[in-house]
Design a protein around this motif. Structure first.
Motif, PDB file in Angstrom:
ATOM      1  N   ILE A   1      -3.020 -12.103 -10.675  1.00 52.93           N
ATOM      2  CA  ILE A   1      -3.388 -10.888 -11.399  1.00 52.93           C
ATOM      3  C   ILE A   1      -3.653  -9.798 -10.369  1.00 52.93           C
ATOM      4  N   SER A   2      -3.100  -8.617 -10.603  1.00 53.98           N
ATOM      5  CA  SER A   2      -3.234  -7.519  -9.662  1.00 53.98           C
ATOM      6  C   SER A   2      -3.583  -6.254 -10.426  1.00 53.98           C
ATOM      7  N   TYR A   3      -4.581  -5.553  -9.952  1.00 53.08           N
ATOM      8  CA  TYR A   3      -5.012  -4.296 -10.568  1.00 53.08           C
ATOM      9  C   TYR A   3      -4.779  -3.158  -9.583  1.00 53.08           C
TER      10      TYR A   3
ATOM     11  N   THR B   1       0.816  -1.210   0.000  1.00 51.32           N
ATOM     12  CA  THR B   1       0.000   0.000   0.000  1.00 51.32           C
ATOM     13  C   THR B   1       0.855   1.268   0.000  1.00 51.32           C
ATOM     14  N   ILE B   2       2.164   1.125   0.164  1.00 48.14           N
ATOM     15  CA  ILE B   2       3.070   2.271   0.148  1.00 48.14           C
ATOM     16  C   ILE B   2       3.594   2.461  -1.270  1.00 48.14           C
ATOM     17  N   THR B   3       3.404   3.642  -1.829  1.00 47.89           N
ATOM     18  CA  THR B   3       3.897   3.922  -3.178  1.00 47.89           C
ATOM     19  C   THR B   3       5.212   4.705  -3.109  1.00 47.89           C
TER      20      THR B   3
ATOM     21  N   ALA C   1      -0.127  -1.348 -10.420  1.00 47.46           N
ATOM     22  CA  ALA C   1      -0.574  -2.487  -9.628  1.00 47.46           C
ATOM     23  C   ALA C   1       0.521  -2.868  -8.641  1.00 47.46           C
ATOM     24  N   MET C   2       0.126  -3.044  -7.374  1.00 46.22           N
ATOM     25  CA  MET C   2       1.102  -3.390  -6.358  1.00 46.22           C
ATOM     26  C   MET C   2       1.465  -4.863  -6.471  1.00 46.22           C
ATOM     27  N   GLN C   3       2.645  -5.197  -5.967  1.00 41.88           N
ATOM     28  CA  GLN C   3       3.082  -6.591  -5.993  1.00 41.88           C
ATOM     29  C   GLN C   3       2.589  -7.278  -4.728  1.00 41.88           C
ATOM     30  N   PHE C   4       1.359  -7.738  -4.786  1.00 45.13           N
ATOM     31  CA  PHE C   4       0.780  -8.469  -3.664  1.00 45.13           C
ATOM     32  C   PHE C   4       1.210  -9.920  -3.792  1.00 45.13           C
TER      33      PHE C   4
ATOM     34  N   GLY D   1      -4.343   1.967  -4.312  1.00 43.34           N
ATOM     35  CA  GLY D   1      -4.587   0.642  -3.773  1.00 43.34           C
ATOM     36  C   GLY D   1      -4.472  -0.407  -4.849  1.00 43.34           C
ATOM     37  N   SER D   2      -4.769  -1.634  -4.485  1.00 46.84           N
ATOM     38  CA  SER D   2      -4.690  -2.716  -5.452  1.00 46.84           C
ATOM     39  C   SER D   2      -5.635  -3.837  -5.057  1.00 46.84           C
TER      40      SER D   2
END
Length: 792
Positions: free
Chosen positions: A774-776, A197-199, A783-786, A239-240
């Motif tokens: 898949i992340s949006y 959540t940190i950009t 897209a964050m790397q979750f 967010g993502s």
């Protein structure tokens, strides 16, 4: 014209003039600005009003968090320009004035990749500074303008690597501790992916500490990465949403949100998932005196369902005072099934007994973590600060296991056992830190920390006898563990442009008590230690620096090493704890050279670590049963060389490499037996990242760990590889991710114990994991790397 008519005429003219003037002064221009790809509002977009004749700007404003703006102008002959970094500027010359208002309604801005590329070239570049006891990576506009996530920024830091699943390692070691603004945080905890959540545009700098000073906890650590967030930035919403599926089962869904305003930074995350961890195992217990051997082969599945929620906020009381409050809750449901085939051989290598042992285990694990922090900055100096933080966490486990022995041949009887485990852990950490710079080149740090650990483990084993469950008192007990550690520290530092010196001293008092409640056996320990540290650095030029560091560390025994009761999964290979175990102490010396050659960064380190009261597992063997437990045995002197680097020979290729080799000299005496021996071990890891056309990224990594000796064992070598591919679509807003862990299923952990009277062999294997995700990403960032794999 008569006077009344003249007065009336002047009144009408005056009114018209006033109306025209009022019209000029009261025209209000308003509208809302959104992105073309997501239809989300753009905060801080620039709206400029220009005079049509002179082409000069006469007014302007920026949009709020909802993308809305409102501007009053006096000049009606105008045109309007709307712009935002990375988007095409829109010019508006046609509009309608109604009721003294120009309502532009919704203005859609389209992204401009060419403009973005130009910004990267001309903007401030991220760069690394070399400080006394750390390296500082300052995040420039080349990264912050991209909207990337924190993990992508970390991947640009020398010595740091983030694999395609989002796992962070420092110098090839994944045991790194991640801090947020100098403290542990739920945002960086291992049970969540909230780091996503940190950009990049929120991050001011990243500090890398490989040999921590007295300011930090003296407990041993592989290193520290500290992410420093900008003090007060209005960043809007980002967010993502992530979805992952895998074979074996590795399915999860996550939603991360972050909203920043003038006063608040709100962050939250929810996630659900299901995992399956298959395993294969093999063990051999060989009695060399009677030539009797018991072998077992088994496989099983560990299944886990989990859900979690995290929510928190940073509240800026003003420019100098910030309060953070956050919490997370997770709930896990576990079930485990395993089957092992046991065979007993006589001296002629004939099978005398053969049976199957089945296990079924169920458990629930609720987890709670919460945090309160207050930070005060000072006008006097930007680095002067006071920080107080309080963290708490609790973990419970209610577990039930059933075991069945089913005979095939021989004299083995049907045998059933069951176990019950009621486990409760509570941890509390209170920290107070004060930093005071003075005379431009000097800094004093002081503070304290108090850590409380409380554990209760109620473990019971029952045997089925004549249809009734009878408790086995030899294997059942309630184990209570309490450890309180109070630490205080002071450091003093001098640093100029070329060199610096930092010294520190930390005092820690540890009070430890263990209790076997059922048998009324207690152990109490109270000890106080001093932990000095010293660091110096010399900057030869901007591309070459030297650092020298020393610190004293402690490694306290954990609950698993202290608890004398453990699983009965294999009754012939038992691992227990030792309540009398004492901590290890290490004197750590390290000299490091840091090189920057173009796009290449290289670090070379020589280190020496001298450890006393080394904790090692010792196995004893009786009646074909091996029992291992940790003991404090002697000293270990390790001297090693480490090299790690980050090379970018081509724009589309980057290579991360780590190599570590050390030689150790063990000296010890246990049960009238000398355990003196020498040995070495080495490891290397190479990760290649390849950028292909059409926004494809490929990552290939190989890892080799050599075999090495311990007190009694020989641990086998390991060679394995991981592969990943990532594809960005929808202008980077969506990421498709495929990862294969242990591509060749070659990661097998094997140990051999060779003693005059017995031989032990143990092998464990997890196998290959394939995950697609898949992340949006929405709002400001990509897209964050979750991570598709929940971190443990």
């Amino acid at each position: 014209m008569k006077a009344p008519h003249i007065l009336c005429f002047l009144f009408v003219i005056g009114s018209n003039i006033m109306n025209i003037s009022a019209q000029k002064s009261s025209i209000t221009i308003s509208g809302k600005i959104i992105e073309s790809s997501s239809n989300l509002p753009i905060e801080f977009a620039t709206v400029s009003i220009f005079d049509k004749n002179s082409k000069k700007a006469i007014a302007g404003s920026v949009t709020d968090a909802n993308g809305i703006f409102s501007i009053k102008v006096k000049e009606p002959t105008i045109y309007i320009e709307v712009s935002f970094i990375g988007f095409k500027t829109k010019k508006i010359t046609s509009y309608t004035i109604e009721n003294k208002e120009i309502d532009l309604k919704t203005i859609v801005l389209e992204e401009n990749s060419e403009s973005l590329d130009e910004i990267f070239i001309r903007s401030e570049k991220s760069q690394t500074e070399f400080k006394l006891d750390k390296r500082v990576f300052n995040v420039g506009k080349d990264l912050s303008a991209t909207g990337a996530g924190a993990l992508e920024v970390l991947n640009n830091v020398p010595s740091v690597n983030v694999n395609i699943e989002g796992e962070v390692s420092l110098r090839g070691n994944e045991g790194v501790q991640i801090l947020i603004n100098g403290k542990p945080s739920v945002l960086a905890s291992g049970d969540s992916n909230a780091l996503g959540t940190i950009t990049a545009d929120m991050i001011e700098k990243i500090e890398v500490i490989t040999n921590p000073s007295a300011k930090y906890d003296a407990e041993g650590t592989a290193g520290i990465i500290n992410i420093v967030i900008k003090k007060s930035e209005k960043k809007g919403l980002n967010g993502s949403i992530s979805l992952n599926v895998g074979v074996p089962d590795s399915n999860s869904f996550g939603l991360s949100l972050n909203k920043r305003t003038e006063k608040f930074n709100l962050f939250s995350q929810i996630g659900i998932g299901k995992r399956t961890y298959p395993s294969e195992s093999e063990s051999i217990n060989n009695d060399l005196i009677n030539n009797i051997s018991i072998n077992s082969f088994g496989d099983g599945d560990f299944n886990e369902k989990f859900s979690n929620i995290l929510i928190g906020t940073d509240y800026h009381l003003n420019d100098l005072n910030i309060i953070t409050l956050s919490g997370s809750y997770a709930y896990e449901v576990e079930d485990q099934f395993s089957t092992s085939n046991f065979k007993k051989y006589d001296a002629s290598n004939n099978i005398t007994d053969n049976w199957i042992r089945n296990e079924k285990t169920e458990a629930t694990n609720p987890k709670l973590r919460y945090e309160l922090q207050y930070k005060k900055n000072f006008k006097r100096h930007k680095d002067q600060s006071l920080l107080f933080s309080a963290l708490g966490s609790s973990f419970k486990k209610d577990q039930f296991s059933n075991f069945e022995n089913n005979p095939i041949i021989g004299e083995v009887e049907n045998f059933e056992q069951k176990t019950r485990t009621d486990y409760k852990l509570e941890d509390y950490t209170f920290k107070l830190d004060y930093t005071h710079p003075f005379l431009k080149k000097y800094t004093i740090e002081t503070g304290s920390q108090y850590v409380i650990n409380n554990v209760t483990n109620d473990f019971a084993v029952d045997n089925l006898t004549d249809g009734d469950w009878i408790n086995n008192p030899d294997l059942s007990n309630i184990f209570n563990y309490e450890q309180n550690v109070l630490g205080v520290y002071t450091t003093a530092a001098f640093e100029d442009d070329k060199w610096g010196l930092k010294v520190g001293l930390r005092l820690e008092n540890t009070i430890l008590s263990t209790e076997l409640k059922t048998t009324n056996i207690e152990n109490n320990d109270d000890y106080t230690n001093l932990f000095p540290s010293a660091h110096t650095s010399y900057k030869i030029n901007n591309n070459f620096s030297m650092q020298l560091g020393y610190s004293k560390r402690i490694n306290r025994p954990r609950l698993r090493s202290l608890n004398p009761f453990s699983s009965i999964r294999n009754n012939f290979s038992i691992s227990t704890g030792n309540p009398d175990l004492q901590p290890e102490y290490t004197d750590s010396y390290e000299v490091t050279s840091i090189h920057k050659i173009g796009k290449t960064s290289l670090n070379f380190s020589l280190y020496n670590r001298y450890t006393t009261d080394v904790m090692e597992r010792v196995s004893v063997f009786e009646n074909n049963v091996s029992i291992s437990r940790p003991e404090n045995i002697g000293t270990n002197n390790t001297t090693g060389f480490e090299c790690n680097g980050k090379l970018s020979p081509l724009d589309w290729l980057s290579i991360n490499g780590d190599f570590n080799i050390n030689y150790f000299n063990r000296n010890g005496f246990y049960n009238n037996t000398s355990f003196d021996f020498k040995g070495n071990k080495w490891s290397t890891r190479i990760t290649s990242k390849i950028k292909l056309p059409a926004e494809f990224d490929i990552e290939i990594s190989g890892d080799f760990r050599s075999k090495y000796k311990t007190l009694q064992q020989e641990v086998s070598s390991n060679l394995f590889a991981d592969f990943g591919v990532r594809k960005k679509i929808l202008k980077g807003k969506t990421i498709l991710n495929l990862s294969i862990r242990d591509v060749f299923a070659s990661r097998v952990y094997k140990t051999k114990t060779i003693q005059p009277s017995f031989y032990l062999y143990d092998s464990r294997k997890r196998g290959r994991f394939i995950t697609f995700g898949i992340s949006y990403g929405f709002g400001k960032g990509e897209a964050m790397q979750f991570s598709g794999q929940r971190r443990r």
